[in-house]
Design a protein around this motif. Sequence first.
Motif, PDB file in Angstrom:
ATOM      1  N   TYR A 105       9.666 -12.042   5.634  1.00 25.06           N
ATOM      2  CA  TYR A 105      10.302 -11.197   4.635  1.00 25.06           C
ATOM      3  C   TYR A 105      11.318 -12.024   3.829  1.00 25.06           C
ATOM      4  O   TYR A 105      12.081 -12.806   4.410  1.00 25.06           O
ATOM      5  CB  TYR A 105      11.057 -10.040   5.298  1.00 25.06           C
ATOM      6  N   ARG A 106      11.307 -11.831   2.534  1.00 22.14           N
ATOM      7  CA  ARG A 106      12.323 -12.449   1.671  1.00 22.14           C
ATOM      8  C   ARG A 106      12.982 -11.343   0.861  1.00 22.14           C
ATOM      9  O   ARG A 106      12.341 -10.638   0.089  1.00 22.14           O
ATOM     10  CB  ARG A 106      11.699 -13.472   0.714  1.00 22.14           C
ATOM     11  N   TRP A 116      16.535  -4.489  -6.051  1.00 25.45           N
ATOM     12  CA  TRP A 116      16.316  -5.350  -4.890  1.00 25.45           C
ATOM     13  C   TRP A 116      14.829  -5.675  -4.792  1.00 25.45           C
ATOM     14  O   TRP A 116      13.987  -4.793  -4.931  1.00 25.45           O
ATOM     15  CB  TRP A 116      16.786  -4.652  -3.622  1.00 25.45           C
ATOM     16  N   ARG A 117      14.535  -6.935  -4.546  1.00 23.33           N
ATOM     17  CA  ARG A 117      13.142  -7.380  -4.442  1.00 23.33           C
ATOM     18  C   ARG A 117      12.855  -7.832  -3.017  1.00 23.33           C
ATOM     19  O   ARG A 117      13.591  -8.646  -2.449  1.00 23.33           O
ATOM     20  CB  ARG A 117      12.851  -8.526  -5.410  1.00 23.33           C
ATOM     21  N   LEU A 118      11.787  -7.288  -2.445  1.00 23.80           N
ATOM     22  CA  LEU A 118      11.375  -7.658  -1.096  1.00 23.80           C
ATOM     23  C   LEU A 118       9.957  -8.203  -1.143  1.00 23.80           C
ATOM     24  O   LEU A 118       9.051  -7.529  -1.635  1.00 23.80           O
ATOM     25  CB  LEU A 118      11.435  -6.447  -0.161  1.00 23.80           C
ATOM     26  N   ASN A 119       9.779  -9.405  -0.635  1.00 26.58           N
ATOM     27  CA  ASN A 119       8.455 -10.017  -0.514  1.00 26.58           C
ATOM     28  C   ASN A 119       8.074 -10.081   0.951  1.00 26.58           C
ATOM     29  O   ASN A 119       8.877 -10.477   1.799  1.00 26.58           O
ATOM     30  CB  ASN A 119       8.446 -11.422  -1.111  1.00 26.58           C
ATOM     31  N   GLY A 132       1.653 -15.601  -2.960  1.00 22.24           N
ATOM     32  CA  GLY A 132       0.795 -15.122  -1.889  1.00 22.24           C
ATOM     33  C   GLY A 132       1.370 -13.970  -1.101  1.00 22.24           C
ATOM     34  O   GLY A 132       0.838 -13.617  -0.050  1.00 22.24           O
ATOM     35  N   SER A 133       2.451 -13.369  -1.555  1.00 21.31           N
ATOM     36  CA  SER A 133       3.103 -12.299  -0.819  1.00 21.31           C
ATOM     37  C   SER A 133       2.993 -10.978  -1.553  1.00 21.31           C
ATOM     38  O   SER A 133       2.696 -10.925  -2.751  1.00 21.31           O
ATOM     39  CB  SER A 133       4.589 -12.644  -0.603  1.00 21.31           C
ATOM     40  N   ILE A 134       3.244  -9.894  -0.821  1.00 21.17           N
ATOM     41  CA  ILE A 134       3.311  -8.560  -1.418  1.00 21.17           C
ATOM     42  C   ILE A 134       4.742  -8.331  -1.880  1.00 21.17           C
ATOM     43  O   ILE A 134       5.684  -8.461  -1.100  1.00 21.17           O
ATOM     44  CB  ILE A 134       2.891  -7.488  -0.404  1.00 21.17           C
ATOM     45  N   SER A 135       4.909  -7.988  -3.142  1.00 22.04           N
ATOM     46  CA  SER A 135       6.240  -7.825  -3.725  1.00 22.04           C
ATOM     47  C   SER A 135       6.523  -6.359  -4.003  1.00 22.04           C
ATOM     48  O   SER A 135       5.678  -5.642  -4.552  1.00 22.04           O
ATOM     49  CB  SER A 135       6.360  -8.650  -5.008  1.00 22.04           C
ATOM     50  N   GLN A 136       7.717  -5.911  -3.600  1.00 22.62           N
ATOM     51  CA  GLN A 136       8.149  -4.545  -3.857  1.00 22.62           C
ATOM     52  C   GLN A 136       9.560  -4.564  -4.435  1.00 22.62           C
ATOM     53  O   GLN A 136      10.374  -5.431  -4.100  1.00 22.62           O
ATOM     54  CB  GLN A 136       8.134  -3.713  -2.569  1.00 22.62           C
ATOM     55  N   HIS A 137       9.850  -3.582  -5.295  1.00 19.74           N
ATOM     56  CA  HIS A 137      11.174  -3.464  -5.889  1.00 19.74           C
ATOM     57  C   HIS A 137      11.804  -2.130  -5.496  1.00 19.74           C
ATOM     58  O   HIS A 137      11.106  -1.101  -5.433  1.00 19.74           O
ATOM     59  CB  HIS A 137      11.098  -3.589  -7.411  1.00 19.74           C
TER      60      HIS A 137
END
Length: 211
Positions: A105-106, A116-119, A132-137
């Motif tokens: 998780y990043r 806020w952005r979570l990868n 290569g990651s799933i990105s959510q805001h």
Amino acid sequence: MGFITRCWKKTGLELLHSLVRLLCVGLLSVPGAWAQNASIELTELKVLRDNGSLVLNAQLSLELGPVLEDALAKGVALHFVAEAEILRDRWYWTDAQVSYAHRYYRLAFQPLTRRWRLNVSSEPIAGTGLAGSISQHFESLGEALSVIRRQSAWKLVDLQNLSPDARQRVRYNFKLDVSQLPRPFQIAAGGLSDWNLQVSRTLRLSQDMVR
């Protein structure tokens, strides 16, 4: 004269490194001591059968506290790692690793959008980048943390790869990965408890679970 010049250069570099460390310590350790510290607790860990596989459900009580939140607000991304491995007991040698799964998780704050952005990725995000990651805001930090806190239906292994007659166990670990911080921050964070977030637990698999 050359010797004196080299000494001054060495002293200047040491002074610069010291100032950087002090700056990082100041960034990582504010605000005051009365504020709530970061904390982590594993409140739930279950292994279930699902369509011929073993899956893991984990629930964390994760609070970053003002120190980590302040670092995020200043542009420092936080990296978390969840690891789960299945081990088979062996009396004649070290235990055999049957399977190993991990999630990365990043978490970062975007000041321009105030979001806020979570990868999330199955591979180290630092090595593969964000592509290569799933990105959510998210609109709030709490919404982003809720995704990290809850890990549901995480596939660990196909049942056919398990031995029904062996003693096997699942070992779970979750941590804040300080090694992903910029190098000066790694040095400064080493002695601060707020940055030492880690929790582990082991579950023994019953024979009924793996048959």
